[in-house]
Design an enzyme around this catalytic site. Sequence first.
Site, short mmCIF file in Angstrom:
data_model
loop_
_atom_site.label_atom_id
_atom_site.label_comp_id
_atom_site.label_asym_id
_atom_site.label_seq_id
_atom_site.Cartn_x
_atom_site.Cartn_y
_atom_site.Cartn_z
N SER A 115 -35.53 24.35 -36.64
CA SER A 115 -36.61 25.45 -37.30
C SER A 115 -35.96 26.13 -38.48
O SER A 115 -36.83 26.55 -39.43
CB SER A 115 -37.03 26.62 -36.17
OG SER A 115 -35.95 27.11 -35.69
N GLU A 125 -25.74 14.64 -37.14
CA GLU A 125 -25.69 15.78 -38.00
C GLU A 125 -24.15 16.04 -38.38
O GLU A 125 -23.70 16.31 -39.12
CB GLU A 125 -26.35 17.07 -37.13
CG GLU A 125 -27.79 17.18 -37.22
CD GLU A 125 -28.45 18.24 -36.60
OE1 GLU A 125 -29.48 18.65 -36.91
OE2 GLU A 125 -27.44 19.06 -36.26
#
Length: 175
Positions: free
Chosen positions: A47, A109
């Site tokens: 987010s 990531e």
Amino acid sequence: MEAGLLIPSPLSLSQLILTQDNLKKITAYKAVEYVEFGMVLGLGTGSTAKHAVDRVGELLRQGKLKDIIGIPTSNLDSHPVVDLAIDGADEVDPYLNLVKGRGGSLLREKMVEGACKKFVVIIDESKLVNYIGGSGLAMSVEVIQFCWKFTASRLQNLFQESSCVAKLRTLGKKA
Ligand SMILES: O=C[C@H](O)[C@H](O)[C@H](O)COP(=O)(O)O
């Protein structure tokens, strides 16, 4: 790799009532100030990182940024050196050690962020801990599907003194 941490200061923002999402956005926008023309850029998930992705998109549309190569839009095989990576984290200790992956992204990531020259971690205050594990929340470990029950059991046994329980989380599910 050069590493940095951006946290919006509640003191400088004390006159405003800001939501946690406002703080994430302020931090993400600040991180995007490090993006320069022609960079190979690693943008993470979650987010907080979403605000950075949105901001980069906005600046590209406005022509204020150009020639950005985004990973994983592109990939590390064709662009093995990433100029800058921007991503969130779940815990950050005073030495900038991180917990990541509670949103379900971990290995890719880490690969991108391990290949970058500069890594800017964007968090709100709630992610600061005195020590890794300090939030008492889950620690993500990405495993291969092959014999995952065996791996889960091995992991749980490693931490049995702490009464840790290994639970399977499948793609897209939150911890
Ligand atoms: O798996 C997700 C990534 O590691 C995120 O960067 C991390 O979970 C932080 O996410 P958020 O910004 O939504 O708190």
